[in-house]
Each structure stands twice: as structure tokens, then as C-alpha cells.
Write an enzyme that holds these catalytic residues in place. Structure first.
Site, PDB file in Angstrom:
ATOM      1  N   ALA A 187      15.006 -35.748  -7.307  1.00  0.00           N
ATOM      2  CA  ALA A 187      15.263 -36.096  -8.705  1.00  0.00           C
ATOM      3  C   ALA A 187      15.577 -37.582  -8.771  1.00  0.00           C
ATOM      4  O   ALA A 187      16.354 -38.107  -7.965  1.00  0.00           O
ATOM      5  CB  ALA A 187      16.430 -35.273  -9.243  1.00  0.00           C
ATOM      6  N   THR A 215      23.559 -36.297   3.243  1.00  0.00           N
ATOM      7  CA  THR A 215      23.593 -35.538   1.992  1.00  0.00           C
ATOM      8  C   THR A 215      24.743 -34.538   2.005  1.00  0.00           C
ATOM      9  O   THR A 215      25.430 -34.335   0.992  1.00  0.00           O
ATOM     10  CB  THR A 215      22.251 -34.817   1.770  1.00  0.00           C
ATOM     11  OG1 THR A 215      21.225 -35.795   1.600  1.00  0.00           O
ATOM     12  CG2 THR A 215      22.284 -33.921   0.545  1.00  0.00           C
ATOM     13  N   CYS A 260      -2.675  -4.160   7.208  1.00  0.00           N
ATOM     14  CA  CYS A 260      -2.355  -4.398   8.616  1.00  0.00           C
ATOM     15  C   CYS A 260      -2.824  -3.225   9.473  1.00  0.00           C
ATOM     16  O   CYS A 260      -2.941  -2.088   8.996  1.00  0.00           O
ATOM     17  CB  CYS A 260      -0.857  -4.625   8.795  1.00  0.00           C
ATOM     18  SG  CYS A 260       0.179  -3.253   8.237  1.00  0.00           S
ATOM     19  N   ASP A 319      27.614 -34.956  -0.840  1.00  0.00           N
ATOM     20  CA  ASP A 319      27.557 -34.009  -1.969  1.00  0.00           C
ATOM     21  C   ASP A 319      28.243 -32.663  -1.715  1.00  0.00           C
ATOM     22  O   ASP A 319      28.480 -31.922  -2.665  1.00  0.00           O
ATOM     23  CB  ASP A 319      26.094 -33.728  -2.343  1.00  0.00           C
ATOM     24  CG  ASP A 319      25.348 -34.970  -2.780  1.00  0.00           C
ATOM     25  OD1 ASP A 319      26.010 -35.968  -3.115  1.00  0.00           O
ATOM     26  OD2 ASP A 319      24.105 -34.942  -2.776  1.00  0.00           O
ATOM     27  N   ARG A 355      13.804 -23.322  -4.323  1.00  0.00           N
ATOM     28  CA  ARG A 355      14.543 -22.906  -3.126  1.00  0.00           C
ATOM     29  C   ARG A 355      14.215 -21.454  -2.763  1.00  0.00           C
ATOM     30  O   ARG A 355      13.984 -21.132  -1.596  1.00  0.00           O
ATOM     31  CB  ARG A 355      16.045 -23.067  -3.350  1.00  0.00           C
ATOM     32  CG  ARG A 355      16.515 -24.511  -3.413  1.00  0.00           C
ATOM     33  CD  ARG A 355      18.013 -24.581  -3.700  1.00  0.00           C
ATOM     34  NE  ARG A 355      18.499 -25.953  -3.730  1.00  0.00           N
ATOM     35  CZ  ARG A 355      19.768 -26.290  -3.968  1.00  0.00           C
ATOM     36  NH1 ARG A 355      20.665 -25.341  -4.205  1.00  0.00           N
ATOM     37  NH2 ARG A 355      20.127 -27.567  -3.974  1.00  0.00           N
ATOM     38  N   GLU A 375       0.831  -1.207   0.000  1.00  0.00           N
ATOM     39  CA  GLU A 375       0.000   0.000   0.000  1.00  0.00           C
ATOM     40  C   GLU A 375       0.868   1.261   0.000  1.00  0.00           C
ATOM     41  O   GLU A 375       0.556   2.247  -0.674  1.00  0.00           O
ATOM     42  CB  GLU A 375      -0.931   0.001   1.222  1.00  0.00           C
ATOM     43  CG  GLU A 375      -1.923  -1.146   1.247  1.00  0.00           C
ATOM     44  CD  GLU A 375      -1.405  -2.362   2.020  1.00  0.00           C
ATOM     45  OE1 GLU A 375      -2.225  -3.058   2.641  1.00  0.00           O
ATOM     46  OE2 GLU A 375      -0.173  -2.610   2.007  1.00  0.00           O
ATOM     47  N   GLU A 394      14.927 -31.491   0.645  1.00  0.00           N
ATOM     48  CA  GLU A 394      15.619 -31.998  -0.545  1.00  0.00           C
ATOM     49  C   GLU A 394      16.263 -33.369  -0.352  1.00  0.00           C
ATOM     50  O   GLU A 394      16.752 -33.940  -1.314  1.00  0.00           O
ATOM     51  CB  GLU A 394      16.688 -30.986  -0.997  1.00  0.00           C
ATOM     52  CG  GLU A 394      16.119 -29.797  -1.739  1.00  0.00           C
ATOM     53  CD  GLU A 394      17.098 -29.182  -2.723  1.00  0.00           C
ATOM     54  OE1 GLU A 394      18.119 -29.806  -3.042  1.00  0.00           O
ATOM     55  OE2 GLU A 394      16.841 -28.057  -3.157  1.00  0.00           O
TER      56      GLU A 394
END
Length: 345
Positions: A159, A200, A80, A204, A188, A53, A273
Site C-alpha cells: 500500500a 516489519t 486422482c 508494526d 492472505r 467427486e 507483504e
């Protein structure tokens, strides 16, 4: 009524420009209309900054400032009425002497929740509500869900190969193509946090950022402790807020406790993930709202020459309502909704 739809849809378009930047605040767009002509537009650009606004009214050209009190303000979410990081938008509307406002959705945040509408009506403003309300709810589904249930909206993403494998133990391999990887980075950016298991991280060394798109990096959440993770791994860089969740080194934290701890940090949405075990735990505990499954057309052996199939990591087992299906070259993306998840309201 049709003109209300037209201007509200413009509010939606503007609101979506804040996607990836506004959380944990909602995405909000505002349009100021005088005699069927838009004289001002704005949206909530970033958390902690001016609301839609304010930006809308500030955008009005000097020669049109005198028209503001005679204009209709369209906004997809109730203004608000409380002091947060910015002053109340309801007060601004009254200061500008705007006499009519059209809204898609009431704000279910406890400090607003009808108070903005009530304040405006008590001061003589005509307030029209529920214009394209369902479309408005979809845009801010994560915000509404969190405020209603005090739980984060959870999106799963994984995946897999055509023969339903996620990868190979203790190896980092790319399954999807570059277009799908950009899609994942958009996911993400659309979530306030990203969650992975410690395995993970070890396998990775992921960055867990949004370097391929424009948006805020999500908060990184790791299930497990920091022990045995090399100190030069990406998870320890100071670029992104990161925290580890664990009960003790011998005991896994239950999913319901994980979700409650995340909610306690005012995180409204989480992208989970992996890995496979973490994903399956969320599925089995029914703590998920939607899932994005990226399937490459190749089998695992075509991607990697590993002969030992016992090291192949099986994809999670999941079922849900198919909402969308599309392709990026040799990748198919399916979006599932959990029919057993709690409703938005």
C-alpha cells in the site's frame, strides 16, 4: 458442446467456494447431470477432507441414487488415482459405474498426471477433456505453477500514498481504507503463506491473519532471526504456524534460496507483504508472478504530520502488465502480472 460449458462453469463456481481452505490441494468442483438435470453437486471444502467427486455423489438424493450410473460427471480437474489423505476418486467413479466424465484440466501433480484419466478409459469410461481449459487453469494457477516448476506462486502486495511512500521509519501508520484492508485479508486467505521482513515485525507488530474475512490463516514466514523481537509480540502467539528464515545474523539470505526453502515445505503460494526492502529484493530477482498495489489518493504529509521526509519509506519500483484496476473509495487497486515470470505449464 454448449451444455458442457454450462455445467463446467458451474464446477468452477463450486470450486471457488474452497478458496482459502483447500490449499495446498487444488480447488475442485463437481456436478452430476442426468438428462440435462443436475442431481448432485460438491466441492473440495478443506485440505485433507473429502474431494469434490465424493461430496457430489454423496449429495444425490436417495430417490436419484439409481440414476448415478446413467449420469455424466463434470469435474474441473482430473480425478486422482492414488491414495493420499483420501481414497482415489477414480475408483469411486468406477464403483458408481459412471460411464461418462467431462474434465477441464489434467492434474499435473506427479502422482496423478494423466493416471486418473488412463484408469477410467481402461475401464470403459468415456472421458472428455479440455473443456474451458484456460478458465480452469486460471482458477488453479498456483497449484499448476507449483507442480510444474517446483516453486511457489508469489504475489506481492503493498500500500502506498499518492506520492509513492509506504510509510515512515519506526512508525505504524494506516494508508488504505477499511474496504482495502478487507481486500488484503482476502489475499492472505487465498495464499498458503505470508512473508514479511523482521523490520516489519519490529515496526508494526502485525498479526498477519485473516480476522476480517472467512478463511484459513496463512503460515507466517519472517525473514530474519528472533533476536530483539519482544516475546509478547503477535508473531509469537501459538495461533498460527510460524517460522523464521535466516542464514546468520550478519548475512541476508538470497531470494532464490528463500524461495527454494519455502518450496521444500510444500508451500504452493506466498503473499509477500513487505517491507520495502524485501519487496524490492523479490522484484529485482524476478521472483514474483503478480502484484497488488493499493494507492491512496492522499500524499504522505496529509496522512502523517511527520516533518522529516528523510524518514519516509519509498515504495518499491516495479513494472508489469496491468491486468486489473479498480477502486475502493479513495484507494485505487492495480493488479500487475509479471511478463517475465515462468509460465504455468
Amino acid at each position: 458442446m454448449e451444455k458442457h460449458f454450462t455445467y463446467m462453469r458451474r464446477c468452477f463456481e463450486l470450486a471457488k467456494l474452497g478458496n482459502g481452505f483447500a490449499a495446498p490441494n487444488p480447488m475442485v468442483g463437481a456436478v452430476l447431470v442426468y438428462e440435462d438435470k443436475i442431481i448432485g453437486e460438491g466441492y473440495h471444502q478443506r485440505y485433507g477432507k473429502a474431494h469434490a467427486e465424493v461430496n457430489c455423489i454423496n449429495s444425490v438424493a436417495l430417490e436419484n441414487k439409481l440414476l448415478i450410473p446413467f449420469s455424466t460427471l463434470y469435474v474441473n480437474l482430473e480425478p486422482c488415482a492414488h491414495h493420499g489423505k483420501t481414497p482415489p476418486c477414480a475408483d469411486l467413479i468406477l464403483e458408481q459405474k459412471i460411464k461418462k466424465i467431462v474434465i477441464a484440466n489434467e492434474d499435473n501433480f506427479s502422482l496423478v498426471n494423466g493416471k486418473g484419466i488412463e484408469k477410467l478409459r481402461k475401464n470403459g469410461v468415456e472421458v472428455i477433456t479440455d473443456i474451458l481449459a484456460n478458465e480452469g487453469k486460471e482458477i488453479n494457477k498456483k497449484f499448476f505453477y507449483f507442480n510444474h516448476h517446483k516453486l511457489p506462486y508469489i504475489t506481492l502486495k503493498f500500500a502506498q500514498t499518492a506520492d509513492k511512500y509506504l510509510g515512515i521509519q519506526q512508525q505504524e501508520i494506516k494508508i488504505t481504507n477499511a474496504l482495502s484492508q478487507r481486500y488484503v485479508h482476502h489475499l492472505r486467505a487465498e495464499n498458503q503463506a505470508i512473508l514479511v521482513g523482521k523490520n516489519t515485525i519490529l515496526a508494526d507488530n502485525p498479526r498477519l491473519d485473516v480476522r476480517l474475512v472467512n478463511g484459513n490463516n496463512p503460515i507466517r514466514i519472517v525473514l530474519g532471526n528472533e533476536e530483539n523481537i519482544p516475546k509478547d509480540f503477535n508473531i509469537f502467539n501459538s495461533e498460527i504456524e510460524t517460522f523464521f528464515l535466516f542464514e546468520n545474523e550478519h548475512k541476508k539470505m538470497k531470494i532464490d534460496k528463500i524461495v527454494q526453502q519455502i518450496a521444500g515445505k510444500n508451500i504452493i503460494s506466498v503473499l509477500v507483504e513487505g517491507g520495502a526492502d524485501v519487496l524490492q529484493q523479490f522484484i529485482d530477482a524476478n521472483y514474483w508472478n503478480e502484484a497488488h498495489i493499493l494507492t491512496n489518493s492522499r500524499n504522505m504529509k496529509a496522512i502523517n504530520k511527520e516533518k522529516n521526509e528523510h524518514k519516509f519509506i519509498k515504495a518499491p519500483i516495479i513494472s508489469g502488465t496491468l491486468e486489473q484496476s479498480f477502486t475502493f473509495a479513495d484507494d485505487q487497486i492495480q493488479v500487475l502480472k509479471n511478463p517475465n515470470a515462468l509460465s504455468l505449464t
